[in-house]
Design a protein around this motif. Structure first.
Motif, PDB file in Angstrom:
ATOM      1  N   THR A 331       0.889  -1.146  -0.146  1.00 51.55           N
ATOM      2  CA  THR A 331       0.039  -0.099  -0.030  1.00 51.55           C
ATOM      3  C   THR A 331       0.721   1.257  -0.198  1.00 51.55           C
ATOM      4  OG1 THR A 331      -1.961  -1.160   1.242  1.00 51.55           O
ATOM      5  CG2 THR A 331      -1.655   1.205   1.203  1.00 51.55           C
ATOM      6  N   LYS A 332       1.969   1.269   1.011  1.00 53.73           N
ATOM      7  CA  LYS A 332       2.792   2.248   0.964  1.00 53.73           C
ATOM      8  C   LYS A 332       3.355   2.595  -0.461  1.00 53.73           C
ATOM      9  CE  LYS A 332       4.017   2.426   5.700  1.00 53.73           C
ATOM     10  NZ  LYS A 332       4.978   2.578   6.815  1.00 53.73           N
ATOM     11  N   GLN A 333       3.879   1.619  -1.137  1.00 56.66           N
ATOM     12  CA  GLN A 333       4.172   1.654  -2.530  1.00 56.66           C
ATOM     13  C   GLN A 333       3.470   2.150  -3.702  1.00 56.66           C
ATOM     14  OE1 GLN A 333       7.720   1.061  -2.990  1.00 56.66           O
ATOM     15  NE2 GLN A 333       7.307   1.892  -5.085  1.00 56.66           N
ATOM     16  N   GLN A 334       2.036   1.806  -3.267  1.00 53.84           N
ATOM     17  CA  GLN A 334       1.232   2.317  -4.213  1.00 53.84           C
ATOM     18  C   GLN A 334       0.935   3.919  -3.860  1.00 53.84           C
ATOM     19  OE1 GLN A 334      -2.351   0.135  -3.444  1.00 53.84           O
ATOM     20  NE2 GLN A 334      -1.629  -1.634  -4.415  1.00 53.84           N
ATOM     21  N   VAL A 335       1.082   4.323  -2.749  1.00 54.27           N
ATOM     22  CA  VAL A 335       0.870   5.749  -2.435  1.00 54.27           C
ATOM     23  C   VAL A 335       2.055   6.365  -2.979  1.00 54.27           C
ATOM     24  CG1 VAL A 335       1.121   7.262  -0.461  1.00 54.27           C
ATOM     25  CG2 VAL A 335      -0.468   5.168  -0.515  1.00 54.27           C
ATOM     26  N   LEU A 336       3.467   5.796  -2.862  1.00 57.28           N
ATOM     27  CA  LEU A 336       4.521   6.545  -3.579  1.00 57.28           C
ATOM     28  C   LEU A 336       4.346   6.717  -4.915  1.00 57.28           C
ATOM     29  CD1 LEU A 336       7.232   7.763  -3.137  1.00 57.28           C
ATOM     30  CD2 LEU A 336       8.272   5.503  -3.214  1.00 57.28           C
ATOM     31  N   GLU A 337       3.655   5.654  -5.592  1.00 52.70           N
ATOM     32  CA  GLU A 337       3.767   5.752  -7.059  1.00 52.70           C
ATOM     33  C   GLU A 337       2.789   6.846  -7.407  1.00 52.70           C
ATOM     34  OE1 GLU A 337       3.105   1.710  -8.164  1.00 52.70           O
ATOM     35  OE2 GLU A 337       5.311   0.744  -7.771  1.00 52.70           O
ATOM     36  N   MET A 338       1.736   6.762  -6.893  1.00 51.21           N
ATOM     37  CA  MET A 338       0.743   7.751  -7.056  1.00 51.21           C
ATOM     38  C   MET A 338       1.217   9.155  -6.893  1.00 51.21           C
ATOM     39  SD  MET A 338      -3.103   5.995  -5.369  1.00 51.21           S
ATOM     40  CE  MET A 338      -3.984   7.372  -5.770  1.00 51.21           C
ATOM     41  N   TRP A 339       2.046   9.428  -5.979  1.00 53.63           N
ATOM     42  CA  TRP A 339       2.659  10.709  -5.590  1.00 53.63           C
ATOM     43  C   TRP A 339       3.611  11.163  -6.816  1.00 53.63           C
ATOM     44  CZ3 TRP A 339       4.383  11.930  -0.114  1.00 53.63           C
ATOM     45  CH2 TRP A 339       4.676  13.399  -0.137  1.00 53.63           C
ATOM     46  N   LEU A 340       4.374  10.210  -7.346  1.00 57.83           N
ATOM     47  CA  LEU A 340       5.325  10.235  -8.297  1.00 57.83           C
ATOM     48  C   LEU A 340       4.513  10.717  -9.534  1.00 57.83           C
ATOM     49  CD1 LEU A 340       7.987   7.857  -7.293  1.00 57.83           C
ATOM     50  CD2 LEU A 340       8.172  10.120  -7.098  1.00 57.83           C
ATOM     51  N   ASN A 341       3.524  10.156  -9.823  1.00 55.40           N
ATOM     52  CA  ASN A 341       2.660  10.405 -11.147  1.00 55.40           C
ATOM     53  C   ASN A 341       1.248  10.823 -10.851  1.00 55.40           C
ATOM     54  OD1 ASN A 341       4.672   8.808 -12.894  1.00 55.40           O
ATOM     55  ND2 ASN A 341       4.500   7.252 -11.285  1.00 55.40           N
ATOM     56  N   PRO A 342       1.115  11.912 -10.183  1.00 54.32           N
ATOM     57  CA  PRO A 342      -0.083  12.576  -9.699  1.00 54.32           C
ATOM     58  C   PRO A 342      -1.247  12.982 -10.870  1.00 54.32           C
ATOM     59  CG  PRO A 342       1.624  14.315  -9.692  1.00 54.32           C
ATOM     60  CD  PRO A 342       2.278  13.268  -9.997  1.00 54.32           C
ATOM     61  N   SER A 343      -2.361  12.843 -10.417  1.00 54.33           N
ATOM     62  CA  SER A 343      -3.370  13.030 -11.516  1.00 54.33           C
ATOM     63  C   SER A 343      -4.465  13.704 -10.539  1.00 54.33           C
ATOM     64  CB  SER A 343      -3.702  11.905 -12.225  1.00 54.33           C
ATOM     65  OG  SER A 343      -4.313  10.899 -11.492  1.00 54.33           O
ATOM     66  N   GLY A 344      -5.372  14.379 -11.663  1.00 55.75           N
ATOM     67  CA  GLY A 344      -6.502  14.958 -11.012  1.00 55.75           C
ATOM     68  C   GLY A 344      -6.578  15.954  -9.686  1.00 55.75           C
ATOM     69  N   ASP A 345      -7.185  15.646  -8.677  1.00 52.62           N
ATOM     70  CA  ASP A 345      -7.375  16.151  -7.412  1.00 52.62           C
ATOM     71  C   ASP A 345      -6.296  15.361  -6.257  1.00 52.62           C
ATOM     72  OD1 ASP A 345      -9.350  17.708  -7.990  1.00 52.62           O
ATOM     73  OD2 ASP A 345     -10.974  16.491  -7.348  1.00 52.62           O
ATOM     74  N   LEU A 346      -5.674  14.503  -6.905  1.00 50.92           N
ATOM     75  CA  LEU A 346      -4.811  13.774  -6.043  1.00 50.92           C
ATOM     76  C   LEU A 346      -3.309  14.197  -6.342  1.00 50.92           C
ATOM     77  CD1 LEU A 346      -6.362  10.169  -5.697  1.00 50.92           C
ATOM     78  CD2 LEU A 346      -6.713  12.125  -4.044  1.00 50.92           C
ATOM     79  N   ALA A 347      -3.119  15.539  -6.275  1.00 52.36           N
ATOM     80  CA  ALA A 347      -1.723  16.229  -6.622  1.00 52.36           C
ATOM     81  C   ALA A 347      -1.340  16.984  -5.589  1.00 52.36           C
ATOM     82  CB  ALA A 347      -2.135  16.830  -7.950  1.00 52.36           C
ATOM     83  N   PRO A 348      -0.649  16.573  -4.607  1.00 55.57           N
ATOM     84  CA  PRO A 348       0.041  17.415  -3.754  1.00 55.57           C
ATOM     85  C   PRO A 348       0.893  18.559  -4.236  1.00 55.57           C
ATOM     86  CG  PRO A 348       0.490  15.088  -3.135  1.00 55.57           C
ATOM     87  CD  PRO A 348      -0.233  15.273  -4.589  1.00 55.57           C
TER      88      PRO A 348
END
Length: 640
Positions: A331-348
């Motif tokens: 799960t942590k790895q999925q979060v990191l991959e989402m953060w490295l490739n942000p999209s839409g509203d999920l973009a810090p």
């Protein structure tokens, strides 16, 4: 914490340190630098004062078989004066034989003779017996039997507390046993009692003070702090990076609104939910940094980093947020991959590299150096061209006294972007700390050309120009900085310090007062400088203390205020108050040399305090005797 974000203390504040330094012990370490060394007898000799004996040194004036009877009668008080004198002469002759054995390096036999001298002495409370113990102590020291040497010195000083040679010998014996605090007290006592004419005492105090202060500074740096530095320091540090100035200048929602949004998040720990939490938490952390709420921001960044795979070793050995530690690694790895490739509203608003580097920066500022280095390394692994992180890691290398690695990170940053002003600003600061003024000016001039909005670069360049003797240009740089940043308390304060250097005290006072005005009276350094200026111009120590107290009230974490409060307490001869202020200062300082200097003053003061507390009848009059000399040196320092 990175290197100093402002120039080193000006000579304005330095004058207080000089004057105060003379008054501790009366300031052994600094006093030593202010006086010419005088030659004196070495502590390696034994005391040999003795009236010339009537017989040869190897003869005995009273037969050994007779002496016990003589001493028994002495104890009863029924012996004629001539018998007592005979016993005293026998003791002195035993001492003389001991001296001869010592000079022939027959230390064991010398010990026997001094032991005999002690036994023969009818009155064990006179200075002669103190000398016998002291000489025997020197024999033990020559045999490297330092415990016995210390014990004999104890016996000697019980009889004659002002016996300087015994103090020096005990100091050396204690130094050899690594009892550095106790050795410093003895060396201090010898220096004071001799009026600083005993070089063994003076030089021994200087030597042990350096060793003790360095060891304590290193021990202090090896332990993380339980808090961050002052908010003003961190704000200035952040402002020296373009990337942080840009981030903090972005419009954000109110903190209460962001926290309300976070509270509405589902409790299910899916990657998407965690990613949404990270987005809002990053926003909250940035708002807190913009509001100078750095402790809370620090916790936010650590919490954020707990949601992604940690480096090895972990960034911080601190408790992870509730629920984070049970997240599966995938799960942590999925979060990191989402953060490295942000999209839409999920973009810090920051990348994972920047978030990790900010957590590492706060760990660095707090003294968690290993964890901070791990964080910097991870951030650069994810994003190698992050110049701000390279510069912070260079700062940490510099603090760890690995200059070559620090310079390598500067070179790496230049390879990525040779037009980045931050590189030249921070490298110029490193040059200043190493007293390399010419290359510092070159770098800082380049920094101001590339980034006219860098307050730090302008201040540092002005101070570097001043130290290089280019005073007119330094004044011009400050005037331009004031025009560009009229509400910067830093610019006004350091301009004031430069004006003090130029002897323009009224103008300097105006700058300090203006710095307080633009900061709503919360710029601690300006309070300190006003107090020291008052002391310098009017010898008003009470006003100086009052200004320092105000500085500490508005910024309890301002280490400079505590250091100068300690100096002022010394000038008032309040040794306990000085030690307390130094203790607070060393809990806040982070640069090794600053810690060494502060511990040096603290330990010298503590040594003197111990002497005055335990033997006031002996040492208080000496302190009073030296106060006139201290006043003269303080006046001289103030007129320079």
């Amino acid at each position: 914490q990175g290197y100093r974000c402002m120039s080193s203390s000006s000579s304005l504040r330095g004058r207080v340190a000089v004057a105060a330094g003379v008054s501790i012990a009366v300031g052994i370490a600094i006093y030593l630098r202010r006086r010419s060394l005088r030659a004196s007898a070495s502590v390696e000799s034994v005391d040999s004062e003795l009236p010339a004996p009537d017989k040869a040194l190897d003869s005995v004036a009273v037969a050994p078989a007779v002496l016990p009877t003589v001493l028994e009668q002495t104890a009863g008080g029924n012996v004629a004066d001539e018998v007592l004198e005979t016993a005293r002469e026998a003791a002195q002759q035993a001492k003389a034989r001991g001296n001869k054995r010592f000079q022939g390096r027959q230390f064991d036999k010398a010990i026997d003779e001094y032991t005999e001298a002690i036994r023969l002495s009818p009155d064990k409370t006179i200075k002669d017996v103190a000398v016998f113990y002291g000489n025997r102590a020197q024999c033990y020291a020559s045999l490297e039997a330092y415990e016995q040497a210390e014990a004999d010195c104890n016996a000697s000083l019980e009889i004659a507390p002002d016996y300087v040679k015994a103090l020096c010998r005990r100091a050396i014996a204690r130094e050899k046993q690594a009892k550095m605090d106790a050795a410093l007290v003895d060396f201090t006592a010898a220096a004071l009692l001799s009026g600083f004419t005993n070089e063994v005492g003076v030089q021994g105090a200087d030597r042990t003070l350096k060793a003790l202060s360095t060891a304590k500074a290193e021990q202090r740096l090896s332990q993380p702090m339980d808090h961050l530095p002052s908010a003003n320091f961190i704000a200035t540090f952040l402002d020296s990076f373009q990337i942080h100035r840009t981030l903090l200048a972005q419009p954000q929602r109110k903190l209460a609104e962001i926290l309300s949004l976070i509270s509405t998040l589902p409790t299910e720990c899916t990657a998407a939910n965690i990613m949404q939490r990270i987005c809002w938490m990053c926003e909250a952390a940035v708002v807190r940094m913009a509001e100078n709420c750095f402790e809370e921001a620090f916790v936010d960044w650590l919490t954020i980093c707990a949601f992604i795979p940690p480096p090895a070793p972990p960034i911080a050995q601190l408790p992870t947020p509730e629920g984070c530690s049970v997240l599966p690694a995938e799960t942590k790895q999925q979060v990191l991959e989402m953060w490295l490739n942000p999209s839409g509203d999920l973009a810090p608003i920051v990348t994972p590299s920047i978030a990790i580097s900010l957590a590492a920066m706060f760990l660095h500022l707090r003294g968690n150096y290993s964890e901070a280095m791990a964080g910097y390394d991870l951030a650069l692994e994810l994003q190698p061209d992050l110049i701000a992180v390279l510069l912070k890691r260079a700062s940490l290398w510099f603090e760890k006294e690995q200059r070559e690695k620090a310079l390598a990170d500067f070179d790496c940053a230049l390879a990525y972007n040779s037009e980045c002003a931050d590189i030249y600003c921070h490298r110029g600061q490193l040059h200043i700390l190493q007293n390399d003024i010419e290359p510092a000016i070159v770098d800082l001039r380049k920094a101001t050309e590339l980034d006219p909005k860098s307050i730090l670069a302008r201040i540092q360049m002005a101070m570097a120009l001043h130290r290089h003797g280019k005073n007119a240009e330094a004044r011009r740089v400050f005037e331009e900085a004031e025009a560009a940043f009229p509400t910067s308390a830093d610019v006004l304060n350091y301009h004031g310090e430069l004006l003090v250097e130029a002897g323009q005290n009224d103008d300097a006072r105006d700058k300090f007062n203006e710095a307080l005005k633009v900061s709503s009276n919360r710029f601690a350094l300006a309070h300190v400088n006003l107090g020291v200026l008052q002391l310098h111009l009017a010898s008003d120590i009470d006003a100086a203390v009052s200004h320092c107290q105000t500085a500490i009230k508005v910024d309890p974490l301002c280490e400079t205020a505590h250091v100068h409060m300690a100096h002022l307490m010394l000038q008032k001869m309040d040794l306990q108050g000085a030690v307390s202020s130094y203790d607070k200062a060393v809990s806040l300082l982070r640069m090794k040399q600053e810690l060494v200097d502060c511990f040096s003053m603290r330990e010298a003061t503590a040594a003197q305090l111990k002497l005055v507390s335990e033997q006031p009848g002996l040492y208080l009059p000496i302190m009073e005797q030296h106060r006139g000399r201290v006043a003269e040196i303080a006046a001289s320092a103030g007129s320079q």
